[in-house]
Design an enzyme around this catalytic site. Structure first.
Site, PDB file in Angstrom:
ATOM      1  N   GLU A   1     -21.908   7.691  10.667  1.00  0.00           N
ATOM      2  CA  GLU A   1     -23.024   8.634  10.836  1.00  0.00           C
ATOM      3  C   GLU A   1     -22.737   9.681  11.903  1.00  0.00           C
ATOM      4  O   GLU A   1     -23.325  10.763  11.903  1.00  0.00           O
ATOM      5  CB  GLU A   1     -24.328   7.889  11.176  1.00  0.00           C
ATOM      6  CG  GLU A   1     -25.563   8.791  11.044  1.00  0.00           C
ATOM      7  CD  GLU A   1     -26.888   8.117  11.423  1.00  0.00           C
ATOM      8  OE1 GLU A   1     -26.947   6.878  11.403  1.00  0.00           O
ATOM      9  OE2 GLU A   1     -27.855   8.836  11.715  1.00  0.00           O
TER      10      GLU A   1
ATOM     11  N   GLY B   1     -16.653   1.824  11.988  1.00  0.00           N
ATOM     12  CA  GLY B   1     -15.651   1.432  12.980  1.00  0.00           C
ATOM     13  C   GLY B   1     -14.924   0.160  12.580  1.00  0.00           C
ATOM     14  O   GLY B   1     -13.708   0.048  12.739  1.00  0.00           O
TER      15      GLY B   1
ATOM     16  N   ARG C   1     -39.935  12.569  -0.682  1.00  0.00           N
ATOM     17  CA  ARG C   1     -40.031  12.318   0.757  1.00  0.00           C
ATOM     18  C   ARG C   1     -40.375  13.551   1.581  1.00  0.00           C
ATOM     19  O   ARG C   1     -41.266  13.507   2.433  1.00  0.00           O
ATOM     20  CB  ARG C   1     -38.684  11.793   1.284  1.00  0.00           C
ATOM     21  CG  ARG C   1     -38.421  10.375   0.935  1.00  0.00           C
ATOM     22  CD  ARG C   1     -37.124   9.907   1.569  1.00  0.00           C
ATOM     23  NE  ARG C   1     -36.802   8.564   1.107  1.00  0.00           N
ATOM     24  CZ  ARG C   1     -35.794   7.839   1.571  1.00  0.00           C
ATOM     25  NH1 ARG C   1     -34.996   8.324   2.489  1.00  0.00           N
ATOM     26  NH2 ARG C   1     -35.576   6.624   1.108  1.00  0.00           N
TER      27      ARG C   1
ATOM     28  N   HIS D   1     -35.107   9.708  10.777  1.00  0.00           N
ATOM     29  CA  HIS D   1     -34.501   8.542  10.157  1.00  0.00           C
ATOM     30  C   HIS D   1     -32.974   8.587  10.176  1.00  0.00           C
ATOM     31  O   HIS D   1     -32.319   7.583  10.377  1.00  0.00           O
ATOM     32  CB  HIS D   1     -35.023   8.445   8.721  1.00  0.00           C
ATOM     33  CG  HIS D   1     -34.524   7.260   7.967  1.00  0.00           C
ATOM     34  ND1 HIS D   1     -34.550   5.989   8.498  1.00  0.00           N
ATOM     35  CD2 HIS D   1     -33.985   7.144   6.735  1.00  0.00           C
ATOM     36  CE1 HIS D   1     -34.049   5.145   7.608  1.00  0.00           C
ATOM     37  NE2 HIS D   1     -33.680   5.813   6.546  1.00  0.00           N
TER      38      HIS D   1
ATOM     39  N   SER E   1     -41.104   0.799   3.561  1.00  0.00           N
ATOM     40  CA  SER E   1     -40.369   1.175   2.354  1.00  0.00           C
ATOM     41  C   SER E   1     -41.163   2.102   1.435  1.00  0.00           C
ATOM     42  O   SER E   1     -42.381   2.039   1.341  1.00  0.00           O
ATOM     43  CB  SER E   1     -39.996  -0.087   1.583  1.00  0.00           C
ATOM     44  OG  SER E   1     -39.538   0.259   0.311  1.00  0.00           O
TER      45      SER E   1
ATOM     46  N   GLY F   1     -17.019   2.115  18.713  1.00  0.00           N
ATOM     47  CA  GLY F   1     -18.142   1.859  17.816  1.00  0.00           C
ATOM     48  C   GLY F   1     -17.777   0.778  16.824  1.00  0.00           C
ATOM     49  O   GLY F   1     -16.733   0.839  16.176  1.00  0.00           O
ATOM     50  N   GLY F   2     -18.615  -0.227  16.739  1.00  0.00           N
ATOM     51  CA  GLY F   2     -18.319  -1.361  15.866  1.00  0.00           C
ATOM     52  C   GLY F   2     -19.324  -1.530  14.761  1.00  0.00           C
ATOM     53  O   GLY F   2     -19.675  -2.641  14.377  1.00  0.00           O
ATOM     54  N   GLY F   3     -19.808  -0.428  14.227  1.00  0.00           N
ATOM     55  CA  GLY F   3     -20.661  -0.507  13.039  1.00  0.00           C
ATOM     56  C   GLY F   3     -19.782  -0.575  11.804  1.00  0.00           C
ATOM     57  O   GLY F   3     -18.580  -0.831  11.880  1.00  0.00           O
ATOM     58  N   LEU F   4     -20.400  -0.313  10.667  1.00  0.00           N
ATOM     59  CA  LEU F   4     -19.693  -0.441   9.406  1.00  0.00           C
ATOM     60  C   LEU F   4     -18.412   0.400   9.387  1.00  0.00           C
ATOM     61  O   LEU F   4     -17.352  -0.049   8.970  1.00  0.00           O
ATOM     62  CB  LEU F   4     -20.630  -0.007   8.273  1.00  0.00           C
ATOM     63  CG  LEU F   4     -20.432  -0.666   6.927  1.00  0.00           C
ATOM     64  CD1 LEU F   4     -20.463  -2.164   7.054  1.00  0.00           C
ATOM     65  CD2 LEU F   4     -21.510  -0.195   5.972  1.00  0.00           C
TER      66      LEU F   4
END
Lengths: 250, 206, 585
Positions: free
Chosen positions: C376, C15, C285, C352, C250, C10-13
């Protein structure tokens, strides 16, 4: 009940990198706000051509579907753009999809853009921090300069500008507008500017900024509206100064 | 660090103005004298002939032939690196970009014919260039069209080249500046083209 | 001793952060991702990243941030972990700043801060409306530098299939598949970090990227890893429903005066204003989501009978909208084709974020030795509900913990023997056989259609309102879908870039994961954070102030659910209410 409205797609397909391209036509049920990726998803669910022939689902690349990841760039009705942000209502039919052939085709609409990431290595596309540990607080930045940097930092390496640029392709070694302009992003940063000379020298090499022929297609097709030609001109100024420095300061 | 590509590219750009652009302007101005009739034209030719032969030859070889050949040959190499796509991306700048390359290829051929024919065989063979000579030549519709197109192509190539030069050297940076330079140069292009069409037409009208 | 060889999946934030930490400690990383890492889902985060910078004269403290996070998470988050994260946050921001993230700045050139939901101090650092993109790019650039130095080898367009354990049950490698050539390969490592993101795509259409399918998490779960708090799925009340995905609209739209309504008896009904006269359209929400759900599902008053209601800005002057919400409204026009300045937008709540994920300790170790999880895909930091702008923080921070912890594993003697060639070959063969079986499936079902049904099912029963009877029904349906999976027919029999066959494998994992979410939701008889059961409308600290732990039962494919204590010693649980100012501590 009235007949289901459909959208007509003509898709240029290719089974592998060395296979011959062929086209297949599909009819996809119309829905309001249908975009090209959503239509391709429909084809996945029912991979049957217009003539009722069973076929394999079309292969393409997509991730975010919000026009930030850059994955789903393809040539739609002749122009490079993001498939997720292309509503079928806003373009004439039949809709023609083709891979961006500036890059090697992997399969169908999927292409290999690794050359762009390699170019980012070449221009030293990073800030040389000592490490991720605690050091100083970073220097403050002029908010206007930071806003310019923010604009350039939107570049999602989608490759639209490379596909549209007549000077990028197998016939040329130009790295293309996107990676070139990224050099300016790092030169703008107070810490990044320490390596400004290295980046500019890299741009002066073969395939660098001198290969830009000012067709200015890049700025027209950039899905992020980055003022690429402005920054290319600025970089031209910078490399010219750098050339004088190289000659006279040594 | 010595970036050969960079310096060649920039030299190529400069050659486009000096000597090539200047020489083109000289051609337009000298030939425009043709509108004043044979005497005026021949007088203009005579003015140029005042430069001593030896000095002229040195200028012709080092000031013209070498830069021209360099610009033409390297330019051809540049033109071949483009995969022109104005049919797909029909923006003005892209049309100009493609035209720049198409005119380049045409001019490459045209200039060779022009120089070999007039400078080397005719003038080199001892026949001086004169109004009568050109008039006879342009009696042939083929030569006339070739020269007219050659001039127009060269003028466009020069003017559009000036536009890109302003970007390549970072003179015109912002979109507005680039647009103004582009329009200005196309205006110059139009004026030079009109002058050229006028003096070429004058051969057909006397 | 050999080099410290870590696999990061995984190369998200998270990883990428872990990768950088490992390289800095002298380790070598094989980085697996099934897209170029620069296209990972972290870039979809818009709003910002929370950190107590305290530059707005509000005497903000990290303790306050810690308290807001724990309170927002309805006291279900491990407090030691959260406290560590909140204390590290300002340092992380300074690091990102040095790495060149183009944060939005004040007139004097320092980082600007904005307000964000659930926090009364300005604490959210942001880069316009693309904070995630900018943070991800900064780490991507740093990793590229390490790639040039030779410490990182990227395996982009490789899909993780499973982990490989040695004879002592320690995770010492993975099997992955090249998504173009389809070749399946087994790799050795000293430790493996999973940073594969959330499972949103299990719900079909959600705000996540198409790659966030939770398949990797499900795969390791089936190999013995425990999943924690999987029932906690955050719903965003205002998303633009789409057939391909739901796009976030938003909260600022309601903040700037947007009104939510639908037709009732032929007339516009401003139901939020009628149901909650005090707060009107500005209810939190979860309440807004429930109200919209009630109107559409129970009262069947959605627009044209579909699950959507109007979010109306058309009464607000266009010039004001342009100034306040320009970019957001442009996004709506771009993807829907209508102009929200003139026509009311159509919205519906959407899945979400997943607070739950692989269970980890405070060092991000899973229950399988030498297998770590961060980002996550782990369950840490958010408890029962996530505070806005805490996701980027938790992703980046968890990488700073899991990376060095993986290095510690690689240096320790506890990791046992490295995998033998036979073990690698055997693991590879298992996956090759499995893949060949998939390619040869000739049943009647279409995998994407089946996935669509899975998504509908999960959206109907496991999102905003949960009812035990319906969850039982959902579980039965999931079992049926799992059986029907066997009857899939694969159209594409090729061995080159066969996306369909890979999707069939992912779908199996998704169904298994869906059962975890469903069962965990069924078992938690209370309402807490994002988990709401009308039958049990209150929080039940006596029975459920515990982490839900799901472990896989290979016989039934169903999870075994147990509950585990966690650290909630620092801040005593108090009722969570957003209708009044935050209760004192």
């Amino acid at each position: 009940m009235s007949e289901q409205k459909t959208v007509h797609f003509i898709i240029e397909r290719q089974d592998g990198p060395d296979s011959k391209p062929y086209t297949e036509e599909f009819l996809v049920p119309y829905r309001p706000a249908l975009n090209v990726v959503a239509a391709l998803m429909e084809i996945q669910k029912k991979p049957v051509t217009k003539d009722g022939k069973k076929t394999t689902p079309v292969v393409w690349e997509c991730n975010c579907l919000e026009k930030v990841c850059g994955a789903c760039m393809m040539v739609i009705n002749g122009k490079a753009r993001q498939a997720c942000a292309t509503l079928v209502d806003q373009i004439p039919q039949p809709i023609r999809l083709a891979p961006a052939r500036t890059f090697p085709v992997i399969r169908d609409l999927q292409i290999d853009r690794s050359v762009m990431f390699e170019s980012l290595k070449r221009i030293r596309g990073w800030i040389d921090v000592d490490g991720s540990w605690e050091v100083n607080t970073a220097p403050i930045q002029n908010p206007y300069t930071a806003a310019t940097a923010y604009e350039i930092a939107h570049c999602m390496t989608c490759g639209c500008c490379l596909e549209a640029c007549p000077n990028v392709g197998p016939q040329s070694d130009f790295i293309g507008p996107a990676p070139t302009v990224q050099a300016y992003l790092f030169n703008l940063n107070p810490l990044g500017s320490f390596n400004k000379d290295k980046r500019l020298n890299a741009l002066m090499e073969k395939g660098g900024i001198t290969s830009c022929g000012n067709s200015q297609n890049c700025v027209q097709v950039c899905p992020k509206n980055i003022k690429l030609t402005t920054y290319l001109a600025q970089l031209n100024r910078d490399v010219n100064k750098q050339a004088l420095k190289n000659i006279f300061n040594k | 660090m010595f970036h050969v590509t960079f310096y060649i590219r920039r030299l190529h750009s400069i050659c486009g103005i000096v000597p090539m652009g200047l020489f083109l302007l000289e051609h337009v101005l000298t030939n425009a004298e043709a509108m004043g009739g044979p005497a005026a034209f021949n007088e203009a030719i005579a003015r140029i002939a005042l430069i001593p032969h030896n000095i002229m030859l040195v200028i012709e070889i080092f000031g013209l032939a070498i830069p021209f050949l360099f610009h033409m040959i390297y330019g051809l190499y540049i033109a071949l690196q483009a995969n022109n796509n104005p049919a797909q991306y029909g923006y003005t700048r892209n049309w100009q970009f493609a035209l720049q390359r198409w005119t380049a290829i045409f001019l490459f051929v045209f200039l060779i014919i022009h120089v070999v024919d007039l400078r080397i065989f005719t003038k080199g063979g001892g026949t001086p260039i004169s109004y009568a000579l050109l008039d006879e030549m342009f009696n042939n519709m083929g030569w006339f069209v070739l020269y007219l197109l050659g001039m127009l192509a060269a003028i466009f190539h020069f003017c559009n080249g000036m536009t890109t030069l302003c970007m390549t050297w970072g003179i015109a940076k912002g979109p507005r500046a680039q647009s103004v330079v582009g329009k200005l140069m196309m205006l110059v292009c139009a004026v030079l083209c009109i002058v050229t069409i006028a003096f070429m037409a004058s051969y057909k009208m006397h | 001793m050999s080099k410290k060889n870590i696999i990061v999946v995984g190369g998200g934030l998270s990883g990428l952060m872990a990768t950088i930490k490992i390289c800095e400690a002298g380790g070598e990383v094989k980085l697996f991702s099934y897209c170029p890492v620069k296209r990972s889902h972290s870039l979809c985060a818009q709003g910002g990243i929370n950190a107590c910078m305290n530059t707005k004269g509000q005497n903000d403290t990290t303790w306050e941030h810690f308290d807001d996070t724990v309170y927002g998470g309805d006291f279900l988050a491990d407090q030691t972990a959260v406290k560590g994260m909140c204390e590290a946050a300002p340092k992380l921001i300074k690091m990102f700043d040095r790495m060149g993230v183009p944060f939005t700045r004040t007139a004097e050139g320092v980082l600007d801060l904005r307000n964000f939901g659930g926090q009364k101090n300005k604490r959210t650092v942001f880069a316009g409306s693309t904070t995630g993109q900018q943070l991800l790019y900064a780490l991507d650039e740093q990793v590229r530098k390490w790639e040039v130095k030779g410490n990182v080898k990227k395996y982009e367009f490789w899909e993780f299939i499973r982990i490989i354990k040695n004879d002592n049950g320690i995770c010492r490698g993975i099997v992955a598949q090249n998504m173009n050539s389809m070749e399946i390969e087994a790799f050795r490592a000293d430790a493996v970090i999973l940073a594969t993101g959330g499972p949103g795509v299990i719900f079909g259409r959600c705000t996540a990227s198409t790659i966030c399918n939770g398949s990797a998490v499900s795969a390791v779960y089936q190999q013995g890893a425990e999943i924690g708090n999987s029932e906690f799925i955050q719903i965003h009340p205002t998303a633009i429903p789409g057939s391909d995905k739901n796009r976030l609209m938003s909260e600022a739209c309601r903040g700037e005066g947007g009104r939510v309504w639908t037709y009732k008896d032929g007339k516009p009904w401003y139901f939020l204003e009628e149901m909650y006269p005090a707060y009107g359209n500005l209810v939190p929400r979860d309440i807004a989501s429930r109200a919209i759900y009630d109107v559409c599902v129970n009262q069947k008053l959605g627009i044209n009978g579909e699950n959507r209601v109007y979010l109306d800005l058309s009464h607000i002057p266009a010039e004001y909208l342009e100034r306040k919400l320009g970019g957001i409204l442009e996004m709506y026009s771009e993807f829907v084709g209508d102009d929200p300045r003139k026509v009311p937008m159509q919205i519906y709540p959407s899945v979400h974020y997943s607070m739950g994920g692989i269970w980890v300790d405070t060092k991000h170790n899973t229950n399988i030795p030498a297998l770590l999880a961060s980002g996550e895909c782990d369950y840490q930091y958010h408890g029962a509900n996530r505070l806005g702008a805490n996701s980027l923080l938790s992703a980046a921070y968890s990488g700073t913990i899991s990376g060095p912890e993986a290095i510690r594993w690689s240096e320790s003697d506890d990791i046992g023997e490295e995998l033998t060639d036979e073990q690698l070959a055997a693991a590879k063969q298992t996956c090759v056989d499995e893949f060949e079986n998939i390619i040869n499936m000739n049943g009647k079902e279409n995998a994407h259609e089946l996935h669509h049904e899975l998504g509908d099912l999960m959206n109907r029963y496991c999102t905003i309102v949960r009812v035990n009877k319906e969850l039982d029904l959902c579980m039965d349906e999931l079992k049926k879908i799992l059986v029907r999976w066997n009857d899939i027919g694969v159209n594409d029999k090729g061995h080159w870039a066969n996306q369909e066959a890979m999707f069939v494998r992912q779908l199996h994992n998704m169904i298994i994961y869906a059962m975890v979410i469903c069962k965990a939701a069924r078992m938690r008889d209370e309402s807490r954070g994002a988990h709401y059961k009308p039958e049990f409308p209150n929080r039940d600290d006596e029975h459920f102030l515990k982490t839900t732990i799901a472990s896989y039962n290979a016989e039934t494919h169903e999870p075994n659910i147990t509950y585990r204590e966690y650290d909630h010693s620092l801040i005593k649980p108090r009722p969570r209410r957003y209708d009044v100012a935050k209760g004192g501590k």
